[in-house]
Write an enzyme that holds these catalytic residues in place. Structure first.
Site, PDB file in Angstrom:
ATOM      1  CG  HIS A  10      -2.058   0.862   1.195  1.00  0.00           C
ATOM      2  ND1 HIS A  10      -3.295   0.428   0.793  1.00  0.00           N
ATOM      3  CD2 HIS A  10      -2.184   2.185   1.444  1.00  0.00           C
ATOM      4  CE1 HIS A  10      -4.135   1.444   0.810  1.00  0.00           C
ATOM      5  NE2 HIS A  10      -3.491   2.518   1.208  1.00  0.00           N
ATOM      6  CG  HIS A 127      -6.982   1.395   5.409  1.00  0.00           C
ATOM      7  ND1 HIS A 127      -5.863   1.244   4.610  1.00  0.00           N
ATOM      8  CD2 HIS A 127      -7.214   2.724   5.480  1.00  0.00           C
ATOM      9  CE1 HIS A 127      -5.445   2.432   4.227  1.00  0.00           C
ATOM     10  NE2 HIS A 127      -6.237   3.351   4.733  1.00  0.00           N
ATOM     11  N   GLY A 181     -11.795  11.551  -0.225  1.00  0.00           N
ATOM     12  CA  GLY A 181     -10.450  11.533  -0.811  1.00  0.00           C
ATOM     13  C   GLY A 181     -10.508  11.436  -2.324  1.00  0.00           C
ATOM     14  CG  ASP A 344      -2.808   5.017   3.647  1.00  0.00           C
ATOM     15  OD1 ASP A 344      -3.657   5.245   4.528  1.00  0.00           O
ATOM     16  OD2 ASP A 344      -3.092   4.932   2.446  1.00  0.00           O
ATOM     17  NE  ARG A 427       2.204  18.944   6.879  1.00  0.00           N
ATOM     18  CZ  ARG A 427       2.106  18.406   5.654  1.00  0.00           C
ATOM     19  NH1 ARG A 427       3.189  18.032   4.997  1.00  0.00           N
ATOM     20  NH2 ARG A 427       0.939  18.252   5.056  1.00  0.00           N
ATOM     21  CB  ALA A 428      10.505  19.128   8.135  1.00  0.00           C
ATOM     22  NE  ARG A 458       3.624  22.850  -2.583  1.00  0.00           N
ATOM     23  CZ  ARG A 458       4.488  21.851  -2.562  1.00  0.00           C
ATOM     24  NH1 ARG A 458       5.176  21.532  -3.640  1.00  0.00           N
ATOM     25  NH2 ARG A 458       4.674  21.167  -1.456  1.00  0.00           N
TER      26      ARG A 458
HETATM   27 FE   LIG Z   1      -5.675   5.379   4.621  1.00  0.00          FE
END
Ligand SMILES: [Fe+2]
Length: 578
Positions: A10, A127, A181, A344, A427-428, A458
């Site tokens: 996945h 999931h 999504g 995920d 994320r940093a 952005r």
């Molecule tokens: Fe997911």
């Protein structure tokens, strides 16, 4: 007791290790094999988990996978019969299922281990249950409403739950093809953002648009009783994977999501290399607006069933920080705990904790205190990497290091900042970050021209001292994992002009001393020079997964036009610099 959590076969394959109920290590495979969103077997991540506690796979008691291919088989079969071209898709899922049955054999080869010596019990966790578990069991809350949403996983796209103690009681599932999504990805696909994971970019484009297409977009997705539904006329039939394909080499591809009806309504889709037009911005705007409306509708229904202040949330759509920032104004929930790896890769943590608490009935004590669950490197290893790259560097004590780095950022320089354990999640958060002055009007252009080469629209994000957040942002609710966008107060927008988006918002990280003492002190040192208790913080990478090792960081530093690299106790410049 050692429980290994996995997300495999996945997108964003990952591994996490839970030792006696505590998440001691977690990492996405992409950080190690450098293939973005890698979706195969997370062999390097498993090895890194084992190395972190000096164990071998033979020492693992339980393996929990954030996937249960046996879930909702009847629904899947019914769907496949209605969409005969997707029967092949179902067969592929079954093949993966069979492969997963022999997890020992799958792990044996990459780990060079003897399957006979592996003694673990395997647990397959659905999931979205794994997503909700990844948030609730890390939150430390005794009770919360649980919510998960994404493209799809195990044929489900959205899950609502009541979480209490060690129990996660499922209240509602929304099944494929009705998916927030997929709705988002379809419009991203149409306006030329076709890669897996591009949705976050389009979220930044949305405020440049108008609601010119709002009515048409509303026709694509609407509330449906307690949940919602898509108007499938706008979508290609996507199958039970909702159009996500994992290639043989582990890379992830998306099928075309939009139907000919979209072309009939809006004209030709934008090619990825094409110019962004007002139409594309307007579509992005209406998409984000409709997404939020349906999201708040679901949260409202959830709150009626679980009337409490606290919302534990995960799933890829929970990375929509713009929607997250509006929860407190638009819903009755007063606190959120959003898994830093809401996508995920977070399934690895969720599956392992679900196995530990819900299946093995172990009590809860753990709270995730910070997101720094990845590898760290010794000073000797860092020095060796600096020597190999022939960089000029000095070793400094903590105080002079902080003072010098703060001086350089205050003077407008761009600093690579590599400290401690790598962040868990996309994320940093101040350990693998590129830092700059948030109050210089041209800093966004400098970063884009010299390092990041991102789309013009952005925004960059600020890290702010948590105790000063209220003065600068319209919400004081902490955002420790950079998962909320709030309005910046009018009188502070000039001070934060390089991180102030076109709609006067910022996707902030609230930084506390407890979570990250050295980063907190660096921001304090910067504040002493400039009066600004914040830094511009962008991820340490250049069109690649975020750097993991000192070698990755040094390579990125040398490839780009960063001014200085603060790596462990060393301050490095390029050989040609004075
Ligand atoms: Fe997911």
């Amino acid at each position: 007791m050692l429980v290994l959590g996995l997300n495999m076969f996945h997108a964003d394959a990952s591994a996490a290790l839970v030792q006696d109920g505590e998440v001691v290590f977690a990492i996405a495979e992409e950080r190690l094999n450098r293939v973005k969103h890698y979706g195969g077997i997370p062999a390097l991540a498993v090895q890194a988990c084992l190395n972190s506690v000096g164990a071998t796979i033979a020492d693992i008691d339980h393996v929990a996978v954030g996937r249960d291919s046996d879930a909702h088989l009847i629904k899947k079969a019914q769907y496949a019969l209605l969409n005969p071209t997707k029967i092949l898709n179902l067969i592929q899922i079954r093949k993966r299922r069979e492969a997963m049955d022999d997890l020992r054999a799958l792990l044996a080869r990459p780990l060079q281990a003897d399957p006979q010596r592996m003694r673990f019990h395997q647990h397959n966790v659905e999931h979205h249950i794994a997503h909700i578990a990844s948030a609730f069991y890390c939150s430390g809350w005794e009770k919360a409403a649980g919510f998960s949403y994404d493209g799809s996983g195990d044929f489900v796209t959205t899950m609502l739950a009541r979480c209490e103690g060690t129990d996660i009681e499922i209240l509602e599932r929304v099944f494929v093809p009705h998916s927030l999504g997929s709705f988002y990805t379809m419009i991203c696909d149409f306006i030329g953002y076709r890669k897996y994971g591009d949705e976050g970019k389009v979220m930044g484009l949305a405020p440049y648009g108008t609601d010119a297409y709002y009515e048409q977009i509303c026709d694509m997705m609407s509330p449906n009783g307690r949940t919602f539904k898509l108007n499938l006329a706008y979508f290609m039939p996507l199958g039970s994977t909702q159009g996500m394909q994992i290639n043989e080499d582990g890379t992830v591809a998306l099928a075309r999501h939009y139907s000919p009806k979209m072309v009939g309504l809006f004209g030709q889709p934008r090619e990825p290399s094409g110019e962004i037009t007002q139409r594309d911005m307007d579509l992005a705007f209406a998409m984000q607006k409709r997404f939020e409306e349906i999201f708040f509708h679901l949260l409202d229904r959830l709150h009626r069933q679980v009337p409490c202040d606290d919302l534990a949330m995960a799933g890829g759509c929970a990375l929509n920080s713009v929607a997250n920032g509006k929860i407190f104004n638009q819903t009755p929930f007063r606190r959120t705990w959003i898994q830093p790896a809401a996508g995920d890769e977070g399934l690895a943590v969720g599956a392992a904790l679900y196995a530990y608490h819900a299946i093995l009935k172990q009590p809860r004590q753990y709270v995730l205190k910070d997101p720094y669950l990845g590898p760290e490197f010794s000073d000797a290893r860092i020095r060796q990497a600096l020597d190999s790259a022939a960089l000029k560097y000095r070793r400094l004590e903590r105080e002079p290091l902080l003072e010098q780095v703060a001086d350089k950022i205050a003077a407008g320089q761009v600093v690579g900042w590599f400290q401690g354990r790598m962040e868990w999640g996309p994320r940093a958060l101040g350990n693998r970050s590129i830092l700059a002055h948030p109050g210089l009007p041209n800093m966004k252009d400098i970063l884009n021209a010299r390092i990041k080469r991102r789309e013009w629209f952005r925004p960059f994000a600020p890290s702010i001292l948590a105790d000063r957040q209220d003065e600068y942002f319209e919400h004081a609710h902490p955002s420790p994992f950079m998962l909320h966008v709030y309005k910046i107060r009018p009188d502070k927008r000039r001070q934060l002009c390089a991180v102030n988006h076109v709609d006067d918002t910022g996707r902030l990280q609230s930084v506390t001393r407890q979570e990250n003492p050295i980063y907190y002190e660096l921001i304090q040192a910067f504040q002493r020079r400039t009066g600004v208790p914040a830094l511009l913080n962008t991820s340490f990478n250049e069109n690649e997964p975020i750097v993991c090792t000192p070698e990755d960081a040094i390579d990125c530093f040398c490839r780009t036009k960063m001014d200085v690299l603060a790596i462990g106790p060393f301050l490095a410049v390029k050989a040609e610099d004075p």
